[in-house]
Write a protein that holds these residues in place. Structure first.
Motif, PDB file in Angstrom:
ATOM      1  N   GLU A  96     -73.604  32.617  82.246  1.00  0.00           N
ATOM      2  CA  GLU A  96     -73.779  33.943  82.583  1.00  0.00           C
ATOM      3  C   GLU A  96     -73.176  34.067  84.583  1.00  0.00           C
ATOM      4  OE1 GLU A  96     -77.885  33.369  82.264  1.00  0.00           O
ATOM      5  OE2 GLU A  96     -77.880  32.776  80.300  1.00  0.00           O
ATOM      6  N   GLY A  97     -72.446  33.367  84.835  1.00  0.00           N
ATOM      7  CA  GLY A  97     -71.762  33.957  86.022  1.00  0.00           C
ATOM      8  C   GLY A  97     -72.765  33.518  87.259  1.00  0.00           C
ATOM      9  N   ASP A 100     -70.978  32.974  90.421  1.00  0.00           N
ATOM     10  CA  ASP A 100     -70.630  33.242  91.487  1.00  0.00           C
ATOM     11  C   ASP A 100     -71.413  33.786  93.022  1.00  0.00           C
ATOM     12  OD1 ASP A 100     -69.002  34.424  89.656  1.00  0.00           O
ATOM     13  OD2 ASP A 100     -70.165  37.276  89.727  1.00  0.00           O
ATOM     14  N   SER A 263     -66.535  34.328  85.570  1.00  0.00           N
ATOM     15  CA  SER A 263     -67.117  35.046  85.682  1.00  0.00           C
ATOM     16  C   SER A 263     -67.818  35.406  84.841  1.00  0.00           C
ATOM     17  CB  SER A 263     -67.235  36.156  86.831  1.00  0.00           C
ATOM     18  OG  SER A 263     -68.646  36.558  87.244  1.00  0.00           O
ATOM     19  N   ALA A 264     -68.828  36.467  85.167  1.00  0.00           N
ATOM     20  CA  ALA A 264     -69.301  37.922  83.509  1.00  0.00           C
ATOM     21  C   ALA A 264     -68.966  38.771  83.782  1.00  0.00           C
ATOM     22  CB  ALA A 264     -70.666  36.900  83.562  1.00  0.00           C
TER      23      ALA A 264
END
Ligand SMILES: Nc1ncnc2c1ncn2[C@@H]1O[C@H](COP(=O)(O)OP(=O)(O)OP(=O)(O)O)[C@@H](O)[C@H]1O
Ligand SMILES: [Mg+2]
Lengths: 266, 337
Positions: A96-97, A100, A263-264
């Motif tokens: 889901e990132g 980050d 990432s996403a």
């Protein structure tokens, strides 16, 4: 050294925040705590009634089994308290990132993931496990000498490190395979086996628990040594090495994985 | 020396292509086919200290992907990149100490803890001297109106409140570069204005370099002297905002709503001296389209107000997508500066 001090201080600050935010929802906390206590109690009930019926399993007496089970439960409980966020790594962080945010702070990424959540609700597992081991030790006339207490403490730390390393490596695989931790749940089953004397299982499973997923080093081998089982001396010496090896694998997976992080798309 | 320098910077993603239907799903188990998405495809960038850059382009153009490479989140597939002399993903700790990042879509703060606790934690992480921290926090509280938000957990903030907190958080350690990925998305006019003022002031007082992505042209008009435009991973414009506007014929629309119905021939006659496209949406509502600079807008509006019983007038600014299309139609993407 300065770095270590810096990180310890931050760990304290993160921990204080976790406690504060959990206490803001006191009712939720106690519900979680109680539910956890129940689960652990059922486990205890199961093992005590099982061993009451079968007083001996392949040369392991009832209280010896209880002792090992107790230590294993405490180790796994401690791992759950300190490293619970590893179970969020695949989903919330990698897929889901959420990773980050981690990469944008000037801190170790692993430190941040582990520290962002501490699961105090799992504390009953640790306490119950230790109580059970203490009770069994009493029945076995193993007095709590400083040496034994120290060894139990070391076994807790070492076992916690083994679980952390294995689950870190598994969760880290998500950097390669976009999978929400289904391998981890298979391995989680092995943890269940690791609460019993490894020698009651067939050779095959015993080897897996020793050499592949070294959970047997977390509680069983150190406990066997405390129980003065013949031939347990070598294995207890190998325990820190098993932890070290697992940690090295985990670190390598982590380091390579982070570079692959994608990432996403939001 | 430029503060950010990139040469043929690229990021390609491998995306798994699902085949349709049950048969496709079974086939996928055996053999997967992938397609390569060229999210960023060989761009050159050179940014000077103190600039405010508007980084624009349509959805999926590669803006966020670029920002993620510049901030060290993503490792580039190819090309070279230096930000203040550092390669972001290799020298991550040193790099992120000197940048601030806000993603409009997702908070950089910890979800469960109160705003002030998050700020305090950041003070420790970045080792910001206490006095400096207190001073800056006081100033941010004033300018962004954070006073009442400080004790609320981040999870409970509204979008606009959260964005103001995120912005303050990104600047606590006084970074040299501020990356803002759609910082005004979904905000009301008042919050937008306060955020723009804050960005402008920070740039002026601290000399902070700002890279800003947005779909709102007015963000660009109010803040940026330079615009970089990207589409399908490639740079298609890099230069001043004024030059951009002169180059493209920015289409605008004026919507007129009248109290009484008006018939088409009367409208045509009234506006015959203007070079307009006239469309009737219904007898009460008219859409007048024209090129900026070709029509004297105040005069046109005066005429409408004088002769018709106007209920409402609305001026529509062109969307970035429209400008991109124009640049394409005119070709010459190569003569970026
Ligand atoms: N993590 C990812 N994995 C695979 N593909 C991705 C990923 N992130 C982005 N993409 C793809 O790369 C392209 C560029 O995406 P990006 O998010 O950079 O666009 P953008 O310009 O920020 O668009 P928007 O205006 O919608 O935010 C898109 O086609 C997107 O699907
Ligand atoms: Mg984007």
């Amino acid at each position: 050294m300065k770095r270590f001090f810096f990180y310890s201080q931050l760990y304290g600050a993160y921990l204080a925040n976790t406690v504060k935010s959990r206490m803001a929802y006191r009712a939720d906390f106690w519900v979680g705590f109680t539910a956890n206590l129940m689960i652990q109690l059922i486990g205890v009930l199961f093992i005590t009634s099982l061993t009451a019926r079968i007083p001996q399993i392949r040369g392991w007496g009832r209280h010896e089994i209880l002792f090992i089970f107790g230590i294993a439960q405490a180790v796994f409980g401690l791992f759950n308290v300190l490293f619970t966020n590893l179970f969020e790594l695949s989903g919330r962080y990698i897929l889901e990132g959420g990773f980050d945010r981690v990469l944008l702070r000037p801190l170790g990424s692993y430190f941040q993931v582990v520290t962002e959540r501490i699961d105090l609700e799992d504390l009953p597992g640790v306490l119950l496990g230790l109580l059970m081991a203490g009770y069994a030790a009493g029945k076995l006339h193993l007095d709590p000498t400083p040496g034994r207490v120290a060894l139990v403490a070391l076994a807790l730390a070492n076992g916690c490190a083994i679980y952390a390393a294995v689950f870190t490596a598994l969760a880290g695989l998500t950097f390669w395979f976009r999978d929400r931790g289904s391998i981890a749940s298979v391995v989680l089953m092995l943890e269940g086996f690791a609460r019993y004397p490894a020698t009651i299982f067939g050779k095959w499973l015993q080897s897996v628990l020793t050499w592949v997923v070294p959970f047997a080093f977390a509680a069983f081998y150190p406990s066997a040594w405390l129980l003065r089982k013949p031939g347990s001396g070598t294995m207890v010496v190998l325990a820190p090495l098993a932890a070290l090896a697992a940690a090295l694998v985990a670190a390598a997976v982590w380091r390579r994985g982070v570079r692959r992080y994608e990432s996403a798309g939001s | 020396m430029p503060i950010i320098e990139a040469h043929s910077l690229s990021k390609h993603f491998k995306r798994f292509r699902r085949r349709p239907g049950l048969v496709g799903a079974v086939k996928d188990l055996w053999h997967r086919t992938y397609e390569v998405v060229r999210a960023v495809d060989g761009i050159d960038l050179s940014v000077e200290r103190g600039e405010i850059i508007g980084y624009i382009g349509p959805n999926g153009a590669g803006k966020s992907t670029t920002i993620k490479m510049l901030t060290g989140i993503l490792v580039p597939t190819a090309g070279s990149l230096a930000v203040q002399g550092l390669v972001p993903h290799k020298d991550r700790y040193r790099h992120v100490r000197t940048i601030g990042v806000v993603f409009g879509q997702r908070t950089q703060l910890w979800w469960d803890i109160a705003v002030i606790e998050a700020f305090n934690l950041l003070q420790k992480i970045y080792e910001i001297p206490r006095d400096e921290y207190r001073q800056r926090l006081k100033k941010f509280n004033q300018v962004l109106g954070l006073e009442d938000l400080l004790n609320i957990p981040v999870r409970k903030l509204s979008l606009g409140q959260r964005m103001r907190c995120d912005l303050a958080a990104s600047l606590l350690h006084n970074p040299a570069i501020l990356f803002l990925d759609e910082p005004t998305i979904g905000l009301d006019v008042a919050v937008k204005a306060s955020i723009r003022d804050f960005i402008r002031e920070t740039n002026r007082q601290q000399g902070t370099t700002v890279i800003l992505t947005t779909h709102d042209l007015s963000d660009i008009e109010e803040l940026c002297s330079r615009v970089i435009m990207i589409d399908a991973g490639k740079l298609i414009y890099d230069g001043g905002l004024r030059e951009l506007k002169e180059r493209v014929d920015i289409p605008r629309r004026l919507l007129v709503e009248t109290i009484f119905p008006i018939n088409a021939s009367k409208m045509m006659l009234l506006l015959k001296d203007y070079r307009l496209g006239i469309t009737a949406l219904d007898p009460y509502r008219w859409e007048l389209s024209f090129s900026k600079g070709r029509v004297n807008l105040p005069q046109l509006m005066q005429l409408l107000l004088d002769t018709l019983e106007v209920r409402d007038l609305e001026l529509e600014e062109p969307a970035i997508e429209e400008i991109v299309r124009q640049i394409y139609d005119r070709g010459a993407p190569g003569d970026a500066r």
